[in-house]
Design an enzyme around this catalytic site. Structure first.
Site, PDB file in Angstrom:
ATOM      1  N   HIS A   3       0.755  -1.106  -0.022  1.00  0.00           N
ATOM      2  CA  HIS A   3       0.155   0.043   0.058  1.00  0.00           C
ATOM      3  C   HIS A   3       0.853   1.267  -0.075  1.00  0.00           C
ATOM      4  O   HIS A   3       0.238   2.435  -0.090  1.00  0.00           O
ATOM      5  CB  HIS A   3      -1.029  -0.061   1.167  1.00  0.00           C
ATOM      6  CG  HIS A   3      -2.050  -0.820   0.927  1.00  0.00           C
ATOM      7  ND1 HIS A   3      -3.467  -0.377   0.675  1.00  0.00           N
ATOM      8  CD2 HIS A   3      -2.267  -1.808   1.449  1.00  0.00           C
ATOM      9  CE1 HIS A   3      -4.312  -1.379   0.428  1.00  0.00           C
ATOM     10  NE2 HIS A   3      -3.814  -2.442   1.034  1.00  0.00           N
TER      11      HIS A   3
ATOM     12  N   LYS B 285      -9.048  13.979   3.868  1.00  0.00           N
ATOM     13  CA  LYS B 285      -8.303  12.827   4.018  1.00  0.00           C
ATOM     14  C   LYS B 285      -7.317  12.755   5.327  1.00  0.00           C
ATOM     15  O   LYS B 285      -7.351  14.019   5.562  1.00  0.00           O
ATOM     16  CB  LYS B 285      -7.414  12.681   2.640  1.00  0.00           C
ATOM     17  CG  LYS B 285      -6.638  13.982   2.406  1.00  0.00           C
ATOM     18  CD  LYS B 285      -5.973  14.099   1.138  1.00  0.00           C
ATOM     19  CE  LYS B 285      -6.687  14.222  -0.204  1.00  0.00           C
ATOM     20  NZ  LYS B 285      -6.864  12.862  -0.711  1.00  0.00           N
ATOM     21  N   ARG B 286      -6.664  11.805   5.580  1.00  0.00           N
ATOM     22  CA  ARG B 286      -5.598  12.016   6.589  1.00  0.00           C
ATOM     23  C   ARG B 286      -4.545  13.110   6.528  1.00  0.00           C
ATOM     24  O   ARG B 286      -4.289  13.356   5.336  1.00  0.00           O
ATOM     25  CB  ARG B 286      -4.958  10.676   6.890  1.00  0.00           C
ATOM     26  CG  ARG B 286      -5.770   9.591   7.758  1.00  0.00           C
ATOM     27  CD  ARG B 286      -6.458   9.962   9.126  1.00  0.00           C
ATOM     28  NE  ARG B 286      -5.197  10.085   9.844  1.00  0.00           N
ATOM     29  CZ  ARG B 286      -5.040   9.299  10.899  1.00  0.00           C
ATOM     30  NH1 ARG B 286      -5.745   8.105  11.091  1.00  0.00           N
ATOM     31  NH2 ARG B 286      -4.074   9.427  11.515  1.00  0.00           N
TER      32      ARG B 286
ATOM     33  N   LYS C 251       0.381  14.485   1.610  1.00  0.00           N
ATOM     34  CA  LYS C 251      -0.912  14.791   0.746  1.00  0.00           C
ATOM     35  C   LYS C 251      -1.124  16.337   0.766  1.00  0.00           C
ATOM     36  O   LYS C 251      -2.033  16.938  -0.079  1.00  0.00           O
ATOM     37  CB  LYS C 251      -2.078  14.327   1.814  1.00  0.00           C
ATOM     38  CG  LYS C 251      -2.111  12.764   1.809  1.00  0.00           C
ATOM     39  CD  LYS C 251      -3.181  12.113   2.923  1.00  0.00           C
ATOM     40  CE  LYS C 251      -3.335  10.706   2.718  1.00  0.00           C
ATOM     41  NZ  LYS C 251      -4.117   9.959   1.626  1.00  0.00           N
TER      42      LYS C 251
ATOM     43  N   THR D  84      -8.584   6.796  -2.832  1.00  0.00           N
ATOM     44  CA  THR D  84      -9.965   6.479  -3.170  1.00  0.00           C
ATOM     45  C   THR D  84     -10.834   7.403  -2.875  1.00  0.00           C
ATOM     46  O   THR D  84     -11.931   7.349  -3.685  1.00  0.00           O
ATOM     47  CB  THR D  84     -10.342   5.228  -2.376  1.00  0.00           C
ATOM     48  OG1 THR D  84     -10.179   5.207  -0.795  1.00  0.00           O
ATOM     49  CG2 THR D  84      -9.627   3.860  -2.584  1.00  0.00           C
TER      50      THR D  84
ATOM     51  N   LYS E   5     -14.424   8.724  -5.135  1.00  0.00           N
ATOM     52  CA  LYS E   5     -15.645   8.977  -4.587  1.00  0.00           C
ATOM     53  C   LYS E   5     -16.230  10.377  -4.891  1.00  0.00           C
ATOM     54  O   LYS E   5     -17.392  10.469  -5.359  1.00  0.00           O
ATOM     55  CB  LYS E   5     -15.753   8.895  -3.038  1.00  0.00           C
ATOM     56  CG  LYS E   5     -15.196   7.551  -2.414  1.00  0.00           C
ATOM     57  CD  LYS E   5     -14.898   7.961  -0.896  1.00  0.00           C
ATOM     58  CE  LYS E   5     -14.137   6.793  -0.071  1.00  0.00           C
ATOM     59  NZ  LYS E   5     -13.347   7.274   1.056  1.00  0.00           N
TER      60      LYS E   5
HETATM   61  C1  PLP Z   1     -12.105   7.194   1.492  1.00  0.00           C
HETATM   62  C2  PLP Z   1     -11.843   7.597   2.750  1.00  0.00           C
HETATM   63  C3  PLP Z   1     -10.618   7.900   3.032  1.00  0.00           C
HETATM   64  C4  PLP Z   1      -9.195   7.746   1.831  1.00  0.00           C
HETATM   65  O1  PLP Z   1      -9.041   9.099   1.358  1.00  0.00           O
HETATM   66  P1  PLP Z   1      -8.021   9.207   0.376  1.00  0.00           P
HETATM   67  O2  PLP Z   1      -8.261  10.837  -0.025  1.00  0.00           O
HETATM   68  O3  PLP Z   1      -7.960   8.662  -0.646  1.00  0.00           O
HETATM   69  O4  PLP Z   1      -6.804   9.575   1.243  1.00  0.00           O
HETATM   70  C5  PLP Z   1      -9.966   8.208   4.298  1.00  0.00           C
HETATM   71  N1  PLP Z   1     -10.897   8.265   5.246  1.00  0.00           N
HETATM   72  C6  PLP Z   1     -12.268   7.970   5.015  1.00  0.00           C
HETATM   73  C7  PLP Z   1     -13.169   8.232   6.238  1.00  0.00           C
HETATM   74  C8  PLP Z   1     -12.719   7.751   3.887  1.00  0.00           C
HETATM   75  O5  PLP Z   1     -13.858   7.549   3.476  1.00  0.00           O
END
Ligand code: PLP
Length: 826
Positions: free
Chosen positions: A367, A559-560, A565, A667, A671
């Site tokens: 990952h 995101k985190r 990032k 991911t 979305k």
């Molecule tokens: C989809 C999702 C992530 C991943 O987000 P990235 O932008 O791909 O880092 C992290 N936390 C939650 C709650 C999510 O639904």
């Protein structure tokens, strides 16, 4: 592709409104011992779950009967994290009874949205990796594949985030304080887990050498099953989560010796193993408790698999036909030596037999390429916790170096050192990723670009040795949760446009591209976006007290929080716009709301400083009347799955701005695109594939490529060059040294500037700054042309069918798992 019918009339559980109503009432009375006049929302929610569970458990039983009846091959998905979120709405949709339940509850005087929001998120994961596991088990059940998820039943999931004067505060998460209606305890499947102690070499009567591990401690693993309802309700698989408990008999020993208090301490130590999820995303903890967690759940899960296998087989000759185990990152790679231990030490197989089986069973998903996230364990710590496993790893390594490496590169000690599972440093370390590659028949990355980098940068020599072992499976998201359930307005529009089968065949949405130019369709599409933005504006007001207009661009980064990032690059853009507005209050820009959501690992100082910085900058900007509300900045606290579900349908612009080569896939990007947001992003992870699908003219790409990033770093990147050569950039960075955003606390934001200059800007924010600002200007221009924006948004939504997690799962099945689909209920 497996076709599972999901038309409404094909849902196996037809339940009418009256029956559902009666079931809820019955459970309110007889399961929860209350009455309509006394019950609060929590009680009504629980009674509703019990009514749903009548169907879920029937599906569970039928699926179990079907799969054990044919004794079929199954995938066992091992993951330290499952970020499930809430299950009520998801289960209702997947069973095809959402509308029925909603109407039944309305007649009982209850609002389904209110009841659903009583459910605490099941946040047993940090971010993308854990959410991926959750999407995957949804897709596995939807496609009718025999599968089981294995993980840890953490008492506390990811911490709850609060802000105090702009600072992140962590509070414990208690997701099952008032009971969790979805989980079923299975005491009949308890396992025992040995830890610590020493290894003795014994010689049997035949002179055969045998290793006997005398553990210093025994722990019990208690399984809790969460039913996983596939869309269409044809299959209900399980997620089995292990809880640690003290071993009964051990307690009694101490007790008899008069150590009642000591026994209680032992109990607390045992229970600590599943007490809390480590909140570090993309950094390794290296702590004994973390290794213990990893071993604990792998040991329980493998015993569970062997027990089930042995019920039907007298020897292990069919084991590899029946069982495939997917390792979600290196966290569960300890399962490889553990299977060897169970087969060799406990079942009496020869090493060679056991290794041949093990090699056919395990597959590993990588990952991350970030060096700080690659797991390594100090050999001394490892030996203390798992003495027998260290011996087994030495044996695996010895055979690998002597039989494989020495054959390919004769007399090359440097190559042996390079590829050794043991890193010969001070201290010596066990490289878990190397153990994964050596012990698995496949290693996959999670997006095309990431999988290429794995071969070229991370494991070049392993790739030379075994090119056939490396493959790609691009990540995906379940369109049930991430479109159908979270965006009912857009879902209804798509139902009308392409029929109701898109939730399982998302490529059907391609037909909508033909309508992208149709002004009527554009109007409807954008009206839905506007309504979703109004809904989010209410949530924003509630959570932050800030009023925002749905007319503005909703520019979202969720995101985190991590330097790679680059939330701080987004911050630099905000500062740039703000400064320009102060210099020219009539500056013609499209109004924007910058919306953030992110948790920082509690020990990650700079990440917490960035949260504080964005909060403080936001306070100043939101209160500044000179800029007439043209920009607003809000940071929503406690980002989690259920909040993402409210934010994503309202996004206009999706920020995917990681340093190229650092985000394995992402991911969140998928979305957003699916819900009609345009991406501003780098050529990184799955952004590359999103661009391929939506077309270059429908995405805002900027910044250095991964190749350019690595050559820049090799050539000696100097962020100061950018600072001194761009007066605007210099001015906004210098702002951070002042007390402009933090009255009476000068320099409170200086650490961010320091990381970008003295700290060397390891993620090249300054190198990408200008290109990013340009791309943001292009966004501003595009948004002025309503028809153009609508067209781009529609094309995005309609073109990302590839990122359905059903497609990811089918890729895993075709290239790695080789499963057959057996939907249990026709
Ligand atoms: C989809 C999702 C992530 C991943 O987000 P990235 O932008 O791909 O880092 C992290 N936390 C939650 C709650 C999510 O639904």
């Amino acid at each position: 592709m497996v076709q599972v019918s999901t038309a409404a009339e094909d849902f196996p559980f037809y339940l009418d409104k009256e029956a559902f109503k009666q079931s809820v009432q019955r459970h309110l009375h007889t399961t929860y011992g209350t009455v309509e006049s006394k019950a609060n929302s929590l009680a009504w929610w629980k009674a509703t779950c019990s009514a749903i569970n009548e169907l879920v458990f029937e599906g569970l039983t039928e699926t179990h009967k079907k799969h054990s009846g044919i004794d079929t091959r199954a995938v066992h998905y091992l993951s330290l994290e499952f970020l499930m979120g809430r299950l009520t709405r998801n289960n209702l949709y997947n069973l095809g009874i959402f509308e029925t339940a909603r109407d039944a509850l309305t007649e009982l005087g209850q609002d389904i949205d209110t009841l659903c929001s009583e459910e605490p998120d099941m946040a047993l994961g940090n971010g993308g990796l854990g959410r991926l596991a959750a999407c995957f088990i949804d897709s596995l059940a939807t496609l009718g594949y025999p599968a089981i998820g294995y993980g840890i039943h953490y008492e506390h999931g990811l911490f709850r985030q609060e802000f105090r004067d702009g600072h992140q505060i962590e509070r414990p998460d208690s997701w099952r304080d008032y009971g969790n209606p979805w989980e079923i305890c299975r005491p009949e499947s308890i396992q025992k887990v040995p830890l610590y102690g020493y290894v003795e070499t014994e010689f049997g009567p035949n002179g055969k050498m045998r290793k006997v591990w005398h553990p210093g401690e025994m722990i019990r693993g208690v399984p809790w099953d969460i039913p996983v309802v596939g869309f269409g309700g044809h299959t209900v698989n399980i997620l089995r989560l292990w809880e640690s408990r003290a071993d009964d008999y051990f307690d009694w020993d101490v007790f008899n010796a008069g150590g009642y208090v000591d026994a209680q301490a032992e109990k607390a130590r045992a229970e600590a193993i599943s007490k809390v999820l480590y909140p570090n995303d993309e950094t390794l903890a290296g702590k004994e408790l973390r290794l213990t967690q990893q071993y604990f759940f792998c040991c329980c899960s493998l015993q569970d698999m062997l027990r089930r296998y042995k019920r039907r087989h007298d020897d292990f000759s069919h084991f590899a036909e029946q069982i495939v185990i997917q390792l979600n990152d290196t966290h569960p790679t300890i399962a490889i030596p553990e299977l060897m231990r169970q087969l060799v030490d406990l079942e009496g197989l020869k090493w060679e037999e056991a290794w041949a089986i093990s090699q056919q069973v395990f597959a590993y998903t990588n990952h991350t390429l970030l060096p700080e996230a690659l797991e390594k364990w100090d050999v001394v710590l490892f030996e203390h916790v798992l003495p027998r496993h260290l011996e087994i790893i030495y044996e695996i390594n010895h055979r690998f170096l002597d039989e494989v490496v020495a054959k390919k590169w004769p007399n090359d000690d440097q190559m042996k050192q390079r590829l050794s599972i043991i890193e010969e440093g001070n201290p010596r370390m066990v490289r878990m990723a190397y153990l994964g590659v050596v012990g698995c028949f496949k290693t996959n990355g999670v997006a095309y670009m990431h999988s290429e980098l794995i071969k070229k940068e991370l494991f070049p020599y392993f790739y030379e040795l075994w090119p056939e072992r490396f493959t790609n499976v691009t990540n995906g998201i379940t369109p049930r949760r991430w479109l159908k359930a979270c965006n009912p307005r857009l879902s209804a529009l798509f139902d009308e446009a392409v029929g109701t089968h898109w939730p399982t065949d998302l490529t059907l949405l391609r037909q909508v591209v033909a309508k992208a130019d149709d002004p009527k369709f554009q109007k409807r599409f954008m009206a839905i976006k506007h309504q979703n933005k109004q809904d989010l504006a209410k949530v924003i007001l509630q959570l932050t007290g800030v009023e925002v207009s749905a007319e503005a661009i909703f520019d979202i980064q969720i995101k985190r929080l991590h330097e790679y990032k680059r939330q701080h690059l987004n911050m630099l853009h905000i500062l740039t716009l703000y400064r320009r507005l102060l210099q020219d209050p009539d500056l013609d820009i499209q109004p924007r709301v910058f919306i953030f959501g992110a948790k920082a690992a509690p020990g990650y100082k700079l990440a917490k400083d960035i949260i504080f910085g964005i909060n403080k900058i936001g306070e100043r900007i939101n209160a500044d009347e000179r800029i007439k509300g043209k920009i607003k900045v809000v940071f929503l606290p406690n980002y989690r799955v259920s909040l993402a579900e409210q934010m994503i349908p309202a996004g206009d612009l999706s920020e995917q701005i990681s340093t190229a080569g650092k985000e394995a896939s992402g991911t969140g990007n998928m979305k957003f695109a699916l819900n009609g947001a345009l991406t501003i992003g780098t050529m990184d992870g799955a952004n590359v594939e999103i661009r391929e699908e939506v077309g270059d003219e429908n995405i805002f790409i900027f910044g250095l490529s991964a190749d350019e990033v690595s050559s820049k770093l090799k050539a000696g990147y100097n962020s100061r060059d950018y600072y001194y050569n761009n007066p605007e950039l210099k001015a906004i960075l210098d702002w951070l040294d002042s007390d402009y955003f933090t009255p009476n606390q000068p320099g409170a934001l200086a650490s961010i500037k320091r990381s970008l200059l003295d700290g060397g800007d390891p993620f090249l924010c300054l190198a990408d700054y200008e290109s990013y600002i340009c791309a943001q200007q292009a966004v501003d221009q595009a948004y002025r042309d309503k028809a153009r924006w609508a067209k781009m948004a529609i094309i995005n939504s309609a073109s990302v069918g590839k990122f359905n997690s059903d497609r990811s799962i089918q890729d895993y099945v075709d290239t790695i798992w080789k499963l057959k689909s057996y939907p249990a209920i026709e």
